[in-house]
Each structure stands twice: as structure tokens, then as C-alpha cells.
Design a protein around this motif. Structure first.
Motif, PDB file in Angstrom:
ATOM      1  N   UNK A   1     -14.087 -10.676  16.588  1.00  0.00           N
ATOM      2  CA  UNK A   1     -12.670 -10.375  16.394  1.00  0.00           C
ATOM      3  C   UNK A   1     -12.527  -8.920  15.969  1.00  0.00           C
ATOM      4  N   UNK A   2     -11.629  -8.188  16.616  1.00  0.00           N
ATOM      5  CA  UNK A   2     -11.250  -6.859  16.141  1.00  0.00           C
ATOM      6  C   UNK A   2     -10.039  -7.031  15.240  1.00  0.00           C
ATOM      7  N   UNK A   3     -10.168  -6.594  13.979  1.00  0.00           N
ATOM      8  CA  UNK A   3      -9.051  -6.729  13.048  1.00  0.00           C
ATOM      9  C   UNK A   3      -8.459  -5.360  12.752  1.00  0.00           C
ATOM     10  N   UNK A   4      -7.144  -5.235  12.906  1.00  0.00           N
ATOM     11  CA  UNK A   4      -6.404  -3.992  12.693  1.00  0.00           C
ATOM     12  C   UNK A   4      -5.425  -4.194  11.539  1.00  0.00           C
ATOM     13  N   UNK A   5      -5.679  -3.531  10.418  1.00  0.00           N
ATOM     14  CA  UNK A   5      -4.814  -3.663   9.240  1.00  0.00           C
ATOM     15  C   UNK A   5      -3.648  -2.682   9.259  1.00  0.00           C
ATOM     16  N   UNK A   6      -3.628  -1.736  10.198  1.00  0.00           N
ATOM     17  CA  UNK A   6      -2.630  -0.659  10.239  1.00  0.00           C
ATOM     18  C   UNK A   6      -2.544   0.020   8.868  1.00  0.00           C
ATOM     19  N   UNK A   7      -3.690   0.111   8.179  1.00  0.00           N
ATOM     20  CA  UNK A   7      -3.804   0.757   6.864  1.00  0.00           C
ATOM     21  C   UNK A   7      -3.060   0.002   5.767  1.00  0.00           C
ATOM     22  N   UNK A   8      -2.688  -1.237   6.011  1.00  0.00           N
ATOM     23  CA  UNK A   8      -1.880  -1.979   5.049  1.00  0.00           C
ATOM     24  C   UNK A   8      -2.696  -2.899   4.160  1.00  0.00           C
ATOM     25  N   UNK A   9      -1.994  -3.848   3.530  1.00  0.00           N
ATOM     26  CA  UNK A   9      -2.586  -4.679   2.486  1.00  0.00           C
ATOM     27  C   UNK A   9      -3.406  -5.851   3.001  1.00  0.00           C
ATOM     28  N   UNK A  10      -3.465  -6.027   4.315  1.00  0.00           N
ATOM     29  CA  UNK A  10      -4.352  -7.054   4.860  1.00  0.00           C
ATOM     30  C   UNK A  10      -5.804  -6.640   4.859  1.00  0.00           C
ATOM     31  N   UNK A  11      -6.079  -5.336   4.678  1.00  0.00           N
ATOM     32  CA  UNK A  11      -7.454  -4.846   4.704  1.00  0.00           C
ATOM     33  C   UNK A  11      -8.262  -5.451   3.544  1.00  0.00           C
TER      34      UNK A  11
ATOM     35  N   UNK B   1       0.706   4.843   6.606  1.00  0.00           N
ATOM     36  CA  UNK B   1       0.374   3.969   7.739  1.00  0.00           C
ATOM     37  C   UNK B   1       0.137   4.778   9.025  1.00  0.00           C
ATOM     38  N   UNK B   2      -0.506   5.940   8.842  1.00  0.00           N
ATOM     39  CA  UNK B   2      -0.765   6.782  10.005  1.00  0.00           C
ATOM     40  C   UNK B   2       0.478   7.466  10.537  1.00  0.00           C
TER      41      UNK B   2
ATOM     42  N   UNK C   1       0.797  -1.228   0.000  1.00  0.00           N
ATOM     43  CA  UNK C   1       0.000   0.000   0.000  1.00  0.00           C
ATOM     44  C   UNK C   1       0.830   1.279   0.000  1.00  0.00           C
ATOM     45  N   UNK C   2       2.134   1.192  -0.113  1.00  0.00           N
ATOM     46  CA  UNK C   2       2.975   2.392  -0.080  1.00  0.00           C
ATOM     47  C   UNK C   2       2.764   3.264  -1.314  1.00  0.00           C
ATOM     48  N   UNK C   3       3.122   4.532  -1.188  1.00  0.00           N
ATOM     49  CA  UNK C   3       2.840   5.503  -2.241  1.00  0.00           C
ATOM     50  C   UNK C   3       3.518   5.167  -3.560  1.00  0.00           C
ATOM     51  N   UNK C   4       4.720   4.613  -3.497  1.00  0.00           N
ATOM     52  CA  UNK C   4       5.496   4.344  -4.718  1.00  0.00           C
ATOM     53  C   UNK C   4       5.328   2.920  -5.245  1.00  0.00           C
ATOM     54  N   UNK C   5       4.514   2.107  -4.581  1.00  0.00           N
ATOM     55  CA  UNK C   5       4.528   0.675  -4.876  1.00  0.00           C
ATOM     56  C   UNK C   5       3.881   0.312  -6.211  1.00  0.00           C
ATOM     57  N   UNK C   6       2.719   0.892  -6.513  1.00  0.00           N
ATOM     58  CA  UNK C   6       2.049   0.487  -7.755  1.00  0.00           C
ATOM     59  C   UNK C   6       2.864   0.890  -8.971  1.00  0.00           C
ATOM     60  N   UNK C   7       3.417   2.100  -8.972  1.00  0.00           N
ATOM     61  CA  UNK C   7       4.245   2.527 -10.104  1.00  0.00           C
ATOM     62  C   UNK C   7       5.454   1.607 -10.264  1.00  0.00           C
ATOM     63  N   UNK C   8       6.066   1.231  -9.162  1.00  0.00           N
ATOM     64  CA  UNK C   8       7.225   0.334  -9.235  1.00  0.00           C
ATOM     65  C   UNK C   8       6.822  -1.030  -9.781  1.00  0.00           C
ATOM     66  N   UNK C   9       5.655  -1.522  -9.359  1.00  0.00           N
ATOM     67  CA  UNK C   9       5.179  -2.816  -9.863  1.00  0.00           C
ATOM     68  C   UNK C   9       4.922  -2.751 -11.364  1.00  0.00           C
ATOM     69  N   UNK C  10       4.379  -1.645 -11.826  1.00  0.00           N
ATOM     70  CA  UNK C  10       4.139  -1.497 -13.269  1.00  0.00           C
ATOM     71  C   UNK C  10       5.448  -1.439 -14.043  1.00  0.00           C
TER      72      UNK C  10
END
Length: 471
Positions: A178-188, A213-214, A51-60
Motif C-alpha cells: 500500500x502507498x500511503x499519502x498523508x498530505x503532510x497531515x495528522x494521519x502520518x 501541506x505543501x 498539523x497547522x501552524x496555529x493549532x497546538x497553541x490554540x489547543x493549549x
């Protein structure tokens, strides 16, 4: 290719060091490696990103380089967990995979991780071979380019997770909250959905994408998860579950103990597998993980195999010994029948199933009553990379006789120096493989001894680096 150094599984860099030029060089190195070691023509590679800002462009960019080298590319439909991408590589019989992620590191970091065709963690020989092939990207004629197709790797991983956990434990989680905490990441939208599909009522926390990530490192430890125990209490939940940024690690939070350390999560799940399912097989644990695992294993008459720190060694040990459950105290685990990659998504389902069979707090109380209570922690001591070999040499030449006043009974050198003391406690000193630090770990059955052991270990590092003789 200055500035690209492969560590655990791949390359990681901070800020301006993570450039498109370097990303493309890594893509070319992987394409060359795959061509020279296996695929002569064609072939398919999966590419995912967090989920990082530069990740999708790098993957492409990676997808563009790989397709230019003749590979078909399956590019994930959005940011996805690393273990889900890895499972797709094995499940679809692909040539390999690339994951753009810096895992639990702060948001200014990013990296590229290589996933071999068997989806096990890449061993040093593989990453060294890729690093040796770094070069600017080159491309075949357009007619020979591969295709790039978006795909969703979630359904296959979810079906596999449900079926595999059901082989060991009842996955009907109806009645569980269950309380699930993704910390704004890719598990969401992935871990929480899997838990819901198994019947749990899921309360979502920080399940919106935030590339920062907050404003903190997406590492699921007590500080980052400071609000999770309160959320568990507010919702009268049975369990809290959190993943790191790319969801390959997991932490859980219990109503009574709060955020549980990785030692106790390992112990609780391992015990549940052995007791409730009647499964049998060894545990594979890192040298930094609690001896409570050994006591549980002894009670069930199964062995334990100790390996160096780093999940690649856990995966190697699981394969070599047909391990039932393997992991490390930092929150990475896998199970027999799964890929050799730490998987915080599948483990969330497995941990919830274990909690449904017996609440974690009750299970840990019982394990402590049967096998003795343990207290474990770790800290880091700053150390320049150039000084790490000097510390190792100093410890080899001058092994301490006593630590924190207790005689050293045995020294284990599986990874660093693990000093087993006469009273059953231990101290481990090992150079970090990813940071300019020496890690100091300690475990004891006496809560008043933990801090002195950690202090003594830190002092021992300072003394040996400074050339002193203290112990």
C-alpha cells in the motif's frame, strides 16, 4: 464575540480571524455548555489538534480555559486525527472533546470542532447552544482548577479498529503493498502504522509534517493526489490510500482507475461487507451519493436510507436505522460498531481489507457489469449567502419540467432539489453550508450525458437567480 459563527460541528475561520481571544471564547462557551447541560462539578474533556501552524497553541489555550473552569483536560501528545480524538471521548467516557482543525480547508484556515460525549457528530441544536454561550473566558479560584495532562489516544483507537474490521473482513494484509499519502497531515504515523500492524508493506508518501501541506489544501482529490497513481505504479502496489489534513476523510487509488471517486469507494466497501462477511444491514447515504448503492442493496435485499448532506445526518441515520455502512461521496464514512464520526483511519484498514478480498478494480468491474456503469461529478456556482434563500424560493415556485432535454420524473427535497429524470439520471442543486456557493451534482449511466447535465444544472441556478424562465 463578533466573527465567531458555528457551522458544521464548530467554528472555522481564515487568517487573522482565528485569534487567541476568539479561541478562548469558544473554550468558555463549551465549558459553560457542559456545566449547564450535564457536569455540575469536575469532569474531563479531551483536546486535540491538527498539523497547522496555529493549532497546538490554540489547543493549549482551550485546555487552559477548560481547566480554569474546573475541568480536567487530556491534551493529545502531538497533532492527531480528529476521529482518534473523538474515539477517545467515547472510549474513556469523557464529557466531551475539542479538536483544533480546519480539516481539508487550505492551510491559512483553522477552527475548533466540538465532540459530544457520545462522539457522534454534533447536531445543530448543540452547536447553536454553544454559540449562544460565547463570552470572554472566566476562571474559578486556582484551588478549583482542573489538571492538564498529555496523552496518546492512538493505541486504544488502533486496537478497536483492528478488532472491529476483523469482525467483518480478514485483516491479514500480508502480501499487500500500500502507498500511503498523508498530505503532510495528522494521519502520518497513524494510518500507515495501522496498515503495517495488519501486515501490509507500506510505502510512505508526504508523511512529514508540513503546516502548509505543501502549499495546497489537504483535500484528497485527484488534483492534490496527482502523484499518487504514479507512486502506486512505480512500487507495483495493490492500493494507494490518502487522508485529508485531519484524517477524517479518505481516498483510495487503484492500479487501473487511479484516484477513485467517493461514490465507487462507498460501493466497493459496501459490497465487500455484504458479500464477503455475510453482514446484513442498511446503507445510509447522503442525497448526493450514487444510486449504485441502492442497486447493490437491492441485490442483497437490504434497505437504503437517504439523508441530507453532512456527516451529522449520516451518523443520525446510522443510529436510527442500525446502519451497516454509512457515508457521503466527499470521502467520509463509518461502520456499524464504530462512533458516529467519519473516520479515515479505520476506513483505510477496512478498504485495504476489502481490496485484499478482491482487488477494487475487479470488484468495480463486476459491480458495473451486474448493476450498470455510473458516471458522477459535481461543480460549484458562486452565490452570495443572501441569494441562497432566493434560489430556494425560485425553485419551489417554478420546478423545471425538463433538464438537459429529459423530463423530470420526480423532485426530492431531502436537501436542496434533486431532480430524478426519466432516463434514470439525476441532478441535485443545493446551497453549500460552508461556502458562498451552490453545489451542482449529477449522475448518469451515459458518459456523454454527464457534462450536459452539470451544465444544465448550473444554467438552472443562474436562470433562477436571475429571474429567467429557462430550464
Amino acid at each position: 464575540m463578533d466573527g465567531i459563527t458555528f457551522g458544521t460541528g464548530g467554528w472555522r475561520a481564515a487568517g487573522d480571524e482565528f485569534t487567541d481571544e476568539r479561541v478562548r471564547a469558544v473554550g468558555q462557551a463549551v465549558a459553560t455548555y457542559l456545566r449547564e447541560t450535564g457536569t455540575e462539578t469536575g469532569g474531563t474533556v479531551a483536546v486535540g489538534y491538527d498539523a497547522r501552524a496555529t493549532s497546538e497553541d490554540a489547543a493549549e489555550s482551550l485546555a487552559d480555559v477548560l481547566s480554569g473552569n474546573g475541568f480536567d483536560v487530556l491534551l493529545t501528545d502531538r497533532d492527531r486525527p480528529t476521529p482518534v480524538l473523538a474515539y477517545a471521548v467515547a472510549d474513556r467516557g469523557l464529557d466531551g472533546g475539542l479538536m483544533v482543525t480546519a480539516s481539508h480547508n487550505p492551510p491559512e484556515y483553522n477552527g475548533v470542532k466540538f465532540v459530544p460525549s457520545d462522539a457522534n457528530s454534533a447536531m445543530p441544536a448543540v452547536t447553536e447552544a454553544i454559540e449562544a454561550r460565547l463570552e470572554p473566558p472566566r476562571s474559578l479560584p486556582a484551588a478549583d482548577h482542573g489538571t492538564i495532562e498529555r496523552f496518546d489516544p492512538i493505541p486504544a483507537h488502533a486496537d478497536h479498529s483492528m478488532a472491529l474490521v476483523a469482525d467483518y473482513l480478514d485483516v491479514d494484509l500480508s502480501g499487500m503493498t500500500v502507498v500511503y499519502d498523508a498530505i503532510h497531515g495528522s494521519g502520518r504515523g497513524v494510518t500507515d502504522a495501522l496498515l503495517e500492524d495488519a501486515g501490509a508493506t507500506v510505502i510512505r508518501r508526504r508523511c512529514e509534517r508540513d503546516p502548509t501541506f505543501g502549499g495546497q489544501a489537504p483535500e484528497p482529490g485527484p488534483e492534490t493526489l496527482a502523484g499518487l497513481p504514479e507512486a502506486v505504479a512505480d512500487h507495483d502496489a495493490d492500493l494507494g490510500i490518502a487522508n485529508d489534513g485531519d484524517a477524517d476523510r479518505i481516498s483510495i487509488c487503484t492500479p487501473d482507475r487511479g484516484v477513485l471517486n467517493g461514490h465507487l469507494l462507498f460501493a466497493g466497501v459496501f459490497d465487500a461487507l455484504l458479500e464477503d462477511a455475510g453482514a446484513r444491514g442498511p446503507a445510509v447515504r447522503t442525497v448526493s451519493t450514487t444510486f449504485l448503492i441502492d442497486r447493490i442493496a437491492e441485490a442483497y435485499e437490504v434497505p437504503v436510507h437517504e439523508v441530507p448532506v453532512g456527516f451529522k445526518w449520516v451518523a443520525d441515520g446510522m443510529a436510527a436505522h442500525d446502519g451497516l455502512f454509512g457515508g457521503e461521496e466527499s470521502g467520509g464514512y463509518t461502520i456499524r460498531g464504530h462512533i458516529g464520526t467519519k473516520d479515515g483511519v479505520l476506513l483505510a484498514l477496512l478498504a485495504a481489507a476489502a481490496a485484499a478480498a478482491e482487488p477494487f478494480d475487479d470488484r468495480i468491474d463486476r459491480l458495473f457489469e451486474t448493476h450498470g456503469r455510473i458516471y458522477a461529478d459535481k461543480r460549484s456556482v458562486a452565490c452570495d449567502e443572501a441569494a441562497k434563500p432566493r434560489l430556494v424560493e425560485a425553485l419551489e415556485a417554478d420546478v423545471p419540467d425538463r433538464i438537459a432535454g429529459e423530463p423530470v420524473a420526480e423532485t426530492v427535497t431531502v436537501d436542496g432539489f434533486k431532480f430524478l429524470l426519466d432516463d434514470g439520471s439525476w441532478v441535485l442543486l443545493r446551497p453549500s453550508g460552508t461556502e458562498p456557493k451552490i453545489r451542482v451534482y449529477a449522475e448518469t449511466t451515459d458518459p456523454d450525458r454527464l457534462e450536459p447535465l452539470l451544465e444544465a444544472g448550473s444554467d438552472l441556478v443562474a436562470a433562477r437567480l436571475g429571474g429567467a424562465d429557462g430550464d
